[in-house]
Structure formats: C-alpha cells, structure tokens
Design a protein around this motif. Structure first.
Motif, PDB file in Angstrom:
ATOM      1  N   VAL A  10      -5.276   8.138   8.498  1.00 54.24           N
ATOM      2  CA  VAL A  10      -6.669   7.773   8.238  1.00 54.24           C
ATOM      3  C   VAL A  10      -6.876   7.586   6.734  1.00 54.24           C
ATOM      4  CG1 VAL A  10      -9.067   8.533   8.394  1.00 54.24           C
ATOM      5  CG2 VAL A  10      -7.492   8.990  10.288  1.00 54.24           C
ATOM      6  N   ALA A  11      -6.313   8.496   5.951  1.00 56.37           N
ATOM      7  CA  ALA A  11      -6.450   8.432   4.493  1.00 56.37           C
ATOM      8  C   ALA A  11      -5.872   7.141   3.945  1.00 56.37           C
ATOM      9  CB  ALA A  11      -5.755   9.638   3.856  1.00 56.37           C
ATOM     10  N   ARG A  12      -4.757   6.727   4.502  1.00 55.04           N
ATOM     11  CA  ARG A  12      -4.154   5.464   4.061  1.00 55.04           C
ATOM     12  C   ARG A  12      -5.031   4.280   4.456  1.00 55.04           C
ATOM     13  NH1 ARG A  12       0.165   2.565   6.744  1.00 55.04           N
ATOM     14  NH2 ARG A  12       0.406   4.347   8.134  1.00 55.04           N
ATOM     15  N   GLY A  13      -5.534   4.312   5.701  1.00 59.75           N
ATOM     16  CA  GLY A  13      -6.332   3.198   6.185  1.00 59.75           C
ATOM     17  C   GLY A  13      -7.683   3.077   5.503  1.00 59.75           C
ATOM     18  N   LEU A  14      -8.298   4.224   5.166  1.00 56.80           N
ATOM     19  CA  LEU A  14      -9.620   4.210   4.543  1.00 56.80           C
ATOM     20  C   LEU A  14      -9.554   4.301   3.017  1.00 56.80           C
ATOM     21  CD1 LEU A  14     -11.715   6.462   6.961  1.00 56.80           C
ATOM     22  CD2 LEU A  14     -11.633   3.955   6.832  1.00 56.80           C
ATOM     23  N   ALA A  15      -8.339   4.278   2.490  1.00 62.01           N
ATOM     24  CA  ALA A  15      -8.132   4.273   1.035  1.00 62.01           C
ATOM     25  C   ALA A  15      -8.785   5.477   0.358  1.00 62.01           C
ATOM     26  CB  ALA A  15      -8.652   2.972   0.421  1.00 62.01           C
ATOM     27  N   TYR A  16      -8.415   6.693   0.818  1.00 58.33           N
ATOM     28  CA  TYR A  16      -8.852   7.896   0.117  1.00 58.33           C
ATOM     29  C   TYR A  16      -8.429   7.797  -1.354  1.00 58.33           C
ATOM     30  CZ  TYR A  16      -9.686  10.691   4.422  1.00 58.33           C
ATOM     31  OH  TYR A  16     -10.153  11.189   5.625  1.00 58.33           O
ATOM     32  N   SER A  17      -9.235   8.365  -2.225  1.00 60.86           N
ATOM     33  CA  SER A  17      -8.805   8.471  -3.617  1.00 60.86           C
ATOM     34  C   SER A  17      -7.614   9.426  -3.677  1.00 60.86           C
ATOM     35  CB  SER A  17      -9.936   9.006  -4.480  1.00 60.86           C
ATOM     36  OG  SER A  17     -10.189  10.375  -4.171  1.00 60.86           O
ATOM     37  N   GLN A  18      -6.869   9.376  -4.781  1.00 64.09           N
ATOM     38  CA  GLN A  18      -5.705  10.256  -4.901  1.00 64.09           C
ATOM     39  C   GLN A  18      -6.126  11.722  -4.894  1.00 64.09           C
ATOM     40  OE1 GLN A  18      -3.086   9.090  -8.099  1.00 64.09           O
ATOM     41  NE2 GLN A  18      -2.734   7.062  -7.215  1.00 64.09           N
ATOM     42  N   TYR A  41       1.350   6.628   1.886  1.00 64.85           N
ATOM     43  CA  TYR A  41       0.181   6.540   0.992  1.00 64.85           C
ATOM     44  C   TYR A  41       0.614   6.258  -0.442  1.00 64.85           C
ATOM     45  CZ  TYR A  41      -3.951   7.908  -1.666  1.00 64.85           C
ATOM     46  OH  TYR A  41      -5.015   7.926  -2.540  1.00 64.85           O
ATOM     47  N   TRP A  42       1.691   6.913  -0.885  1.00 62.01           N
ATOM     48  CA  TRP A  42       2.114   6.811  -2.275  1.00 62.01           C
ATOM     49  C   TRP A  42       2.923   5.557  -2.571  1.00 62.01           C
ATOM     50  CZ3 TRP A  42      -0.604   9.584  -5.297  1.00 62.01           C
ATOM     51  CH2 TRP A  42      -1.052  10.854  -4.919  1.00 62.01           C
ATOM     52  N   CYS A  43       3.222   4.755  -1.550  1.00 60.59           N
ATOM     53  CA  CYS A  43       4.031   3.558  -1.746  1.00 60.59           C
ATOM     54  C   CYS A  43       3.255   2.469  -2.479  1.00 60.59           C
ATOM     55  CB  CYS A  43       4.516   3.014  -0.407  1.00 60.59           C
ATOM     56  SG  CYS A  43       5.853   3.977   0.304  1.00 60.59           S
ATOM     57  N   GLU A  44       4.000   1.587  -3.086  1.00 62.40           N
ATOM     58  CA  GLU A  44       3.437   0.486  -3.856  1.00 62.40           C
ATOM     59  C   GLU A  44       2.545  -0.416  -3.008  1.00 62.40           C
ATOM     60  OE1 GLU A  44       5.630  -1.857  -7.296  1.00 62.40           O
ATOM     61  OE2 GLU A  44       6.283  -2.579  -5.326  1.00 62.40           O
ATOM     62  N   LYS A  45       2.891  -0.606  -1.735  1.00 60.68           N
ATOM     63  CA  LYS A  45       2.136  -1.532  -0.889  1.00 60.68           C
ATOM     64  C   LYS A  45       0.827  -0.932  -0.393  1.00 60.68           C
ATOM     65  CE  LYS A  45       5.051  -0.210   3.033  1.00 60.68           C
ATOM     66  NZ  LYS A  45       6.121  -0.667   3.927  1.00 60.68           N
ATOM     67  N   TRP A  46       0.601   0.358  -0.661  1.00 57.21           N
ATOM     68  CA  TRP A  46      -0.648   0.979  -0.239  1.00 57.21           C
ATOM     69  C   TRP A  46      -1.447   1.457  -1.445  1.00 57.21           C
ATOM     70  CZ3 TRP A  46      -2.838  -0.127   4.068  1.00 57.21           C
ATOM     71  CH2 TRP A  46      -2.047  -0.540   5.160  1.00 57.21           C
ATOM     72  N   HIS A  47      -1.394   2.749  -1.789  1.00 61.46           N
ATOM     73  CA  HIS A  47      -2.304   3.251  -2.816  1.00 61.46           C
ATOM     74  C   HIS A  47      -1.579   3.921  -3.980  1.00 61.46           C
ATOM     75  CE1 HIS A  47      -5.229   2.255   0.180  1.00 61.46           C
ATOM     76  NE2 HIS A  47      -4.729   3.138   1.020  1.00 61.46           N
ATOM     77  N   GLY A  48      -0.284   3.679  -4.078  1.00 60.03           N
ATOM     78  CA  GLY A  48       0.483   4.278  -5.160  1.00 60.03           C
ATOM     79  C   GLY A  48       1.326   3.251  -5.887  1.00 60.03           C
ATOM     80  N   SER A  49       2.551   3.624  -6.162  1.00 60.63           N
ATOM     81  CA  SER A  49       3.484   2.738  -6.863  1.00 60.63           C
ATOM     82  C   SER A  49       4.894   3.154  -6.487  1.00 60.63           C
ATOM     83  CB  SER A  49       3.304   2.843  -8.376  1.00 60.63           C
ATOM     84  OG  SER A  49       3.670   4.149  -8.818  1.00 60.63           O
ATOM     85  N   ARG A  50       5.848   2.336  -6.872  1.00 59.51           N
ATOM     86  CA  ARG A  50       7.243   2.691  -6.625  1.00 59.51           C
ATOM     87  C   ARG A  50       7.568   4.036  -7.277  1.00 59.51           C
ATOM     88  NH1 ARG A  50      11.995  -0.522  -5.891  1.00 59.51           N
ATOM     89  NH2 ARG A  50      10.640  -2.339  -6.066  1.00 59.51           N
ATOM     90  N   GLN A  51       7.122   4.222  -8.509  1.00 56.90           N
ATOM     91  CA  GLN A  51       7.445   5.456  -9.222  1.00 56.90           C
ATOM     92  C   GLN A  51       6.778   6.663  -8.579  1.00 56.90           C
ATOM     93  OE1 GLN A  51       9.761   5.550 -11.790  1.00 56.90           O
ATOM     94  NE2 GLN A  51       9.630   7.716 -11.222  1.00 56.90           N
ATOM     95  N   LEU A  52       5.518   6.526  -8.173  1.00 62.67           N
ATOM     96  CA  LEU A  52       4.823   7.648  -7.534  1.00 62.67           C
ATOM     97  C   LEU A  52       5.512   8.024  -6.218  1.00 62.67           C
ATOM     98  CD1 LEU A  52       1.068   6.752  -8.138  1.00 62.67           C
ATOM     99  CD2 LEU A  52       2.305   8.730  -9.057  1.00 62.67           C
ATOM    100  N   ALA A  53       5.939   7.022  -5.467  1.00 67.01           N
ATOM    101  CA  ALA A  53       6.629   7.291  -4.206  1.00 67.01           C
ATOM    102  C   ALA A  53       7.967   7.980  -4.458  1.00 67.01           C
ATOM    103  CB  ALA A  53       6.836   5.991  -3.435  1.00 67.01           C
ATOM    104  N   TYR A  54       8.724   7.489  -5.445  1.00 63.19           N
ATOM    105  CA  TYR A  54      10.001   8.117  -5.778  1.00 63.19           C
ATOM    106  C   TYR A  54       9.794   9.548  -6.254  1.00 63.19           C
ATOM    107  CZ  TYR A  54      12.836   3.836  -5.454  1.00 63.19           C
ATOM    108  OH  TYR A  54      13.521   2.732  -5.012  1.00 63.19           O
ATOM    109  N   ASP A  55       8.775   9.744  -7.088  1.00 67.27           N
ATOM    110  CA  ASP A  55       8.503  11.097  -7.602  1.00 67.27           C
ATOM    111  C   ASP A  55       8.163  12.048  -6.453  1.00 67.27           C
ATOM    112  OD1 ASP A  55       8.933  10.173 -10.148  1.00 67.27           O
ATOM    113  OD2 ASP A  55       6.804  10.074 -10.692  1.00 67.27           O
ATOM    114  N   PHE A  56       7.338  11.573  -5.519  1.00 65.90           N
ATOM    115  CA  PHE A  56       6.959  12.404  -4.380  1.00 65.90           C
ATOM    116  C   PHE A  56       8.185  12.766  -3.540  1.00 65.90           C
ATOM    117  CE2 PHE A  56       5.777  12.670   0.146  1.00 65.90           C
ATOM    118  CZ  PHE A  56       4.857  13.706   0.110  1.00 65.90           C
ATOM    119  N   ALA A  57       9.029  11.771  -3.260  1.00 69.87           N
ATOM    120  CA  ALA A  57      10.211  12.005  -2.434  1.00 69.87           C
ATOM    121  C   ALA A  57      11.218  12.920  -3.123  1.00 69.87           C
ATOM    122  CB  ALA A  57      10.866  10.663  -2.083  1.00 69.87           C
TER     123      ALA A  57
END
Length: 372
Positions: free
Chosen positions: A191-199, A226-242
């Motif tokens: 839901v957060a991804r679909g409704l674009a929750y703030s970070q 959520y953290w991926c570049e194609k949604w509400h984050g970036s490549r770096q944010l997704a890598y950092d999270f993982a």
C-alpha cells in the motif's frame, strides 16, 4: 498449418537460445538448440514444462490441499484453520495469506458475476461476514484488496487510489485483531508503495515490522521495492537497504541474499557491457546468496525464492554446474522471481533450465556427475 506454427516456434526459440549458447567459453555451440544430440533436461529427472507449478516457488502440500478444498466447496473454514495453526512471525504465514488472497482475486477475475451467477471468491466475503474477528481472514482480505488494485487498475488513477485506501483501512483492522502479527504491516508495505508514502511515513511502518519480525525475509523483499529507483528511492538507497540487511543477518538467515535481489531490481534494460554477469557487483551478490543458501535451514520457506533467482544469475554468468545444483532443489515449481515477471513463467524457466543443462554437458557434466 499446425506444422507451420511448430516450425515458427522452433525458429523463435532458436533466436532466444543462440545468443546465450554462442557466448560459451567451452564450445557450447557444439550442441545448438534443436540438434538431435542436444542435452535433454528429462535425463536429470526434471519435470516437463507443462507440468511446472506456477503458483508457488516450492512445495507446500498443506496449502495446496486446503486451496483445493476451499475452491471446490467454496467453504472458507479450512483456510481459517490452516492460518490459525501457522506461526504468526514466520515466513510461511505471509506466503499462505498471499496465496489465499491471490486465489480469491483470480477467481473474481475469471468469474466477475452477474445476474444469475455469484462472483468468484465468494468464500472470502463469507469468511469476513461470518468471522469478522478472525485475524487470518482480515489479513487475507487486506492482501486481496492490494492484489485487486494492482491487477485491475493503474497506479496513479482514482480507481487505484480508492482501492488502495480501502486496503490501508483493512490493514489497520487486521493489525488490531492480532497486535503481534507482522503480516498486516507487510501487506501495508505494498500500500505504501502504491500510495507513495513519504520516506518518513514508510520508515515508521518499517519500524513496526522490525519490532515484530526483524529477520523476516519476505518483509525485506517487500520493502526493497519501495526503495528501488523505479518507485520511491534510488539504486543507491536500494543497495544500501539490502546491504544493511545482509550485514546484520544472523547465521542461517537468507537476508544475506538481499543484495542479489537489489541487483536484479536494477538490471539495465539493455546490457551493452561485456561480462556484466561476471562483474564484481554481480559476483559479490551471487556469492552472498550462495552462502545464505548453504547456511539456511532446509525447510526455510524462503529458500526456494533465493534458489530461483540464483538460477537466473548463474545461467547468465555461465556458471553451469552451480546452476544445476540449484535446479535439482527447485524444479517443479516456478512461482517466484524472475519467472513470474514473464507472461509464461513455465516457458521462461524451461529456457533457463535447458541452457543450464546444455552448458553443463558441454563442459563435461552428466546426470551421473550431478550432486544431489
């Protein structure tokens, strides 16, 4: 005409396979697709393509039996009992909630109902009406709404937003019925991804999950989107999270495989770099995933998910023997990334499996040398 279609299909398959086969470092082009001496996956006991189960990544016979009973009788009680007896904090409960919700959503899509016919998935509506305090039913209903939003509408439209808002309300109701259960909050990740929750909003939701199930692999995979570049984050944010999840993973946890999923989510649309799948970033992520698989419990419900993604990367990296070692554990089920992104998951999986077998045998492997 049928013969013509068969010939056309064979030619198309050849175009798919040959670019992989020609890149072989040990003469894979010696056994091109369609050659009478080409390797046969059936020699390894692999099931036929038409028999591959696209519903789940691995076996869960209890779930299959209950799904069959519920859909045959349209009686929800067996589903309620199965979820009631499934550990709340574990991966299995989340997978079963998704499966029941997906079954109801697919039924509704196939039988939308009408003047003389009840809509599909009626058993879920009855479940919620008769057992409004059943936490399992509430979670399934919330996930059903999420799947309906993604399946029937387009993100950004009013219809999508209305369904997702309803799903958010359903998540809150499910959470109140089972305060220690992480599943309602896992549903809300979508839901957060679909409704674009703030970070900031998303991180508040994520903290609720960490309080209940800090090492939940399914939750981490859902949050990664959520953290991926194609949604509400970036490549770096997704890598950092993982990478942060992998770094704090306890021994035996599949969280060590998270960087591989982050790499997959950010694969280039067109790969123009020679040897990309042998690059340092991919090799490091694959190594972490292999370590996680070797350390995990054999009955970990998320193990099949990691094995399926490993097959994709190992085949692309021409690591044939390692790909075969993963295939012997997962063959028969293809309901996982990356195959589910295809319109025909079984066919996509079968192509990679055929490539693995051909590469393995071209480098001296055989059914007799494959370790089980």
């Amino acid at each position: 005409m049928e013969i013509l279609w068969v010939l056309m299909a064979a030619v198309l398959l050849g175009f798919v396979l040959l670019p992989f086969l020609r890149r072989g470092r040990a003469g894979i082009e010696q056994v091109p697709a369609g050659h009478p001496d080409a390797a046969d996956p059936a020699d390894y006991g692999f099931v036929r393509q038409e028999e591959l189960d696209i519903r789940m990544p691995g076996p869960d016979q209890d779930l299959l039996d209950v799904l069959d009973l519920v859909q045959r009788t349209q009686d929800y009680k067996a589903a309620s009992q199965l979820l009631a007896g499934t550990e709340r904090e574990g991966e299995l409960r989340w997978q079963r909630v998704q499966a029941f919700a997906g079954a109801a959503s697919l039924e509704l899509q196939q039988r939308p109902g009408g003047v003389s016919e009840a809509p599909g998935g009626q058993w879920l509506r009855v479940w919620r009406a008769e057992q409004p305090k059943d936490a399992g039913g509430a979670a399934v209903h919330a996930e059903f709404l999420v799947q309906q939003a993604w399946r029937t509408s387009t993100p950004g439209t009013d219809e999508f937003r209305i369904i997702m808002e309803e799903a958010r309300t359903a998540c809150g109701e499910a959470a109140l019925l089972a305060p220690g259960d992480p599943v309602p909050y896992l549903v809300e990740l979508s839901v957060a991804r679909g409704l674009a929750y703030s970070q900031a909003e998303f991180e508040q939701l994520w903290l609720k999950i960490l309080d209940r199930a800090p090492n939940h692999m399914g939750a981490h995979l859902a949050a990664l989107h959520y953290w991926c570049e194609k949604w509400h984050g970036s490549r770096q944010l997704a890598y950092d999270f993982a990478e942060a999840a992998a770094a704090r993973a306890p021994h035996g946890s599949l969280l060590a495989a998270m960087p591989l999923f982050a790499v997959f989510e950010h694969l280039p649309e067109v790969n123009l770099v020679s040897g990309f799948y042998q690059s340092e970033v991919v090799t490091k992520a694959v190594h972490g995933a292999l370590h996680a698989v070797h350390s995990a419990r054999a009955d970990d419900p998320m193990l099949a998910h990691v094995r399926h993604l490993l097959v994709f990367f190992l085949v692309r990296g021409e690591r044939w023997a390692e790909a075969m070692n993963q295939l012997v554990h997962i063959d028969g089920h293809v309901g996982a990334l990356p195959w589910t992104l295809s319109a025909d998951p079984a066919a996509e999986f079968a192509i990679y499996r055929a490539l693995a077998v051909a590469g393995y045998e071209a480098n001296g492997g055989s059914p007799a040398t494959l370790t089980q």
